[in-house]
Design a protein around this motif. Structure first.
Motif, mmCIF file in Angstrom:
data_model
loop_
_atom_site.group_PDB
_atom_site.id
_atom_site.type_symbol
_atom_site.label_atom_id
_atom_site.label_comp_id
_atom_site.label_asym_id
_atom_site.label_seq_id
_atom_site.Cartn_x
_atom_site.Cartn_y
_atom_site.Cartn_z
ATOM 1 N N ASP A 108 0.819 -1.216 0.000
ATOM 2 C CA ASP A 108 0.000 0.000 0.000
ATOM 3 C C ASP A 108 0.850 1.262 0.000
ATOM 4 N N HIS A 109 2.156 1.108 -0.023
ATOM 5 C CA HIS A 109 3.043 2.262 0.097
ATOM 6 C C HIS A 109 2.940 3.190 -1.109
ATOM 7 N N SER A 110 2.920 4.485 -0.801
ATOM 8 C CA SER A 110 3.064 5.569 -1.767
ATOM 9 C C SER A 110 3.649 6.723 -0.983
ATOM 10 N N PRO A 111 4.286 7.701 -1.632
ATOM 11 C CA PRO A 111 4.777 8.854 -0.866
ATOM 12 C C PRO A 111 3.661 9.481 -0.038
ATOM 13 N N GLY A 112 3.898 9.631 1.266
ATOM 14 C CA GLY A 112 2.910 10.210 2.161
ATOM 15 C C GLY A 112 2.043 9.197 2.869
ATOM 16 N N ILE A 113 2.010 7.944 2.398
ATOM 17 C CA ILE A 113 1.198 6.905 3.015
ATOM 18 C C ILE A 113 2.069 6.085 3.956
ATOM 19 N N TYR A 114 1.702 6.054 5.243
ATOM 20 C CA TYR A 114 2.507 5.400 6.270
ATOM 21 C C TYR A 114 1.813 4.217 6.938
ATOM 22 N N GLY A 115 0.546 4.003 6.641
ATOM 23 C CA GLY A 115 -0.142 2.892 7.272
ATOM 24 C C GLY A 115 -1.398 2.507 6.529
ATOM 25 N N SER A 116 -1.910 1.331 6.868
ATOM 26 C CA SER A 116 -3.179 0.847 6.343
ATOM 27 C C SER A 116 -3.990 0.291 7.503
ATOM 28 N N ALA A 117 -5.295 0.342 7.374
ATOM 29 C CA ALA A 117 -6.162 -0.191 8.418
ATOM 30 C C ALA A 117 -7.386 -0.833 7.775
ATOM 31 N N THR A 118 -7.749 -1.998 8.287
ATOM 32 C CA THR A 118 -8.879 -2.769 7.788
ATOM 33 C C THR A 118 -9.855 -3.056 8.915
ATOM 34 N N LEU A 119 -11.143 -2.954 8.618
ATOM 35 C CA LEU A 119 -12.199 -3.356 9.539
ATOM 36 C C LEU A 119 -13.011 -4.438 8.843
ATOM 37 N N GLN A 120 -13.102 -5.614 9.473
ATOM 38 C CA GLN A 120 -13.826 -6.726 8.867
ATOM 39 C C GLN A 120 -15.315 -6.613 9.204
ATOM 40 N N LEU A 121 -16.177 -6.706 8.185
ATOM 41 C CA LEU A 121 -17.597 -6.446 8.363
ATOM 42 C C LEU A 121 -18.462 -7.695 8.450
ATOM 43 N N ASN A 122 -17.946 -8.859 8.065
ATOM 44 C CA ASN A 122 -18.732 -10.096 8.150
ATOM 45 C C ASN A 122 -17.785 -11.286 8.225
ATOM 46 N N ASP A 123 -18.350 -12.461 8.523
ATOM 47 C CA ASP A 123 -17.534 -13.675 8.561
ATOM 48 C C ASP A 123 -18.267 -14.885 7.997
ATOM 49 N N ASN A 124 -19.404 -14.657 7.342
ATOM 50 C CA ASN A 124 -20.186 -15.765 6.790
ATOM 51 C C ASN A 124 -19.772 -16.049 5.345
ATOM 52 N N TYR A 125 -18.498 -16.432 5.181
ATOM 53 C CA TYR A 125 -17.930 -16.781 3.886
ATOM 54 C C TYR A 125 -16.779 -17.747 4.150
ATOM 55 N N SER A 126 -16.297 -18.405 3.103
ATOM 56 C CA SER A 126 -15.113 -19.246 3.232
ATOM 57 C C SER A 126 -14.062 -18.778 2.230
ATOM 58 N N GLY A 127 -12.791 -19.091 2.535
ATOM 59 C CA GLY A 127 -11.700 -18.518 1.759
ATOM 60 C C GLY A 127 -11.454 -17.098 2.223
ATOM 61 N N GLY A 128 -10.805 -16.293 1.382
ATOM 62 C CA GLY A 128 -10.647 -14.872 1.666
ATOM 63 C C GLY A 128 -9.738 -14.540 2.826
ATOM 64 N N ASP A 129 -8.781 -15.434 3.154
ATOM 65 C CA ASP A 129 -7.856 -15.135 4.242
ATOM 66 C C ASP A 129 -6.923 -13.995 3.864
ATOM 67 N N PHE A 130 -6.507 -13.226 4.864
ATOM 68 C CA PHE A 130 -5.555 -12.129 4.704
ATOM 69 C C PHE A 130 -4.163 -12.717 4.914
ATOM 70 N N VAL A 131 -3.264 -12.510 3.963
ATOM 71 C CA VAL A 131 -1.948 -13.153 4.012
ATOM 72 C C VAL A 131 -0.844 -12.101 3.852
ATOM 73 N N PHE A 132 0.126 -12.138 4.759
ATOM 74 C CA PHE A 132 1.292 -11.258 4.696
ATOM 75 C C PHE A 132 2.533 -12.024 4.234
ATOM 76 N N PHE A 133 3.474 -11.287 3.634
ATOM 77 C CA PHE A 133 4.829 -11.774 3.355
ATOM 78 C C PHE A 133 4.827 -13.032 2.489
#
Length: 215
Positions: free
Chosen positions: A124-149
């Protein structure tokens, strides 16, 4: 609270909080997306390995300043950022300018991942951007895991859970394809300058954004 571990790992810099949003708040934002779904579109970002510019397969809308949904997200992200700054203070390892590097959010985006949809490995990096934030709104699904690195750290977010992390070239992340159902989430980019400053990305629609307070 002070972190006693001197061996700081990348993954330690991710802050998560369960039940950050109520069920009612989550549904309110999902309903906002569905009311405006005809406005939804994809996004583009560079693949973290090939640097090829790719389109996402998810769709998103952007909340409009002055609306009830926008104000709800502003208050929520203000609270989350303050919690994150306090969390990082506990390490007693980072420059004090960290407190002023994420005072402005430049986009409140509601994302919907339907079956088969995902986003490739990116940053998500761009000049001036120092962070990202996510709010999860539901959990009635399968798959869709968040993966780092590139697959090294997989996170399954619960409904109402918040997650915030730095944005620079180290923070490669993706969302795996949805197997069934639909995944809804909120995302914002955290910046060091107000939206009326010119950034490489076009954030002009957010020029009414006010800074967060640090408590």
């Amino acid at each position: 609270m002070e972190n006693e571990n001197n061996d700081i790992k990348f993954i330690d810099l991710i802050y998560r909080e369960k039940k950050f949003l109520t069920d009612e708040e989550c549904q309110f934002i999902i309903d906002e997306y569905e009311k405006r779904s005809d406005e939804s579109c994809d996004e583009h970002s560079s693949d973290a390995t090939t640097l090829e510019l790719k389109a996402s397969t998810f769709k998103r809308i952007v909340l409009n300043p002055g609306t009830e949904s926008y104000d709800l997200m502003f208050r929520s992200y203000e609270k989350l950022i303050n919690k994150y700054v306090n969390y990082l203070d506990g390490f007693k390892a980072f420059h004090s300018c960290l407190k002023t590097s994420m005072l402005y959010s430049h986009s409140y985006r509601v994302l919907k991942y339907s079956e088969g949809e995902s986003i490739h490995q990116h940053i998500d990096h761009s000049p001036g951007i120092y962070g990202s934030a996510t709010l999860q709104l539901n959990d009635n699904y399968s798959g869709g895991d968040f993966v780092f690195f590139k697959g090294r750290n997989t996170i399954r977010l619960e409904k109402g859970e918040a997650m915030i992390w730095p944005a620079d070239h180290f923070w490669v992340h993706e969302v795996k394809p949805i197997i069934s159902g639909a995944r809804y989430s909120m995302n914002t980019f955290l910046c060091s300058v107000p939206p009326h400053y010119v950034l490489p990305n076009d954030f002009s629609v957010y020029r009414n954004q006010k800074p967060y307070k640090i408590y």
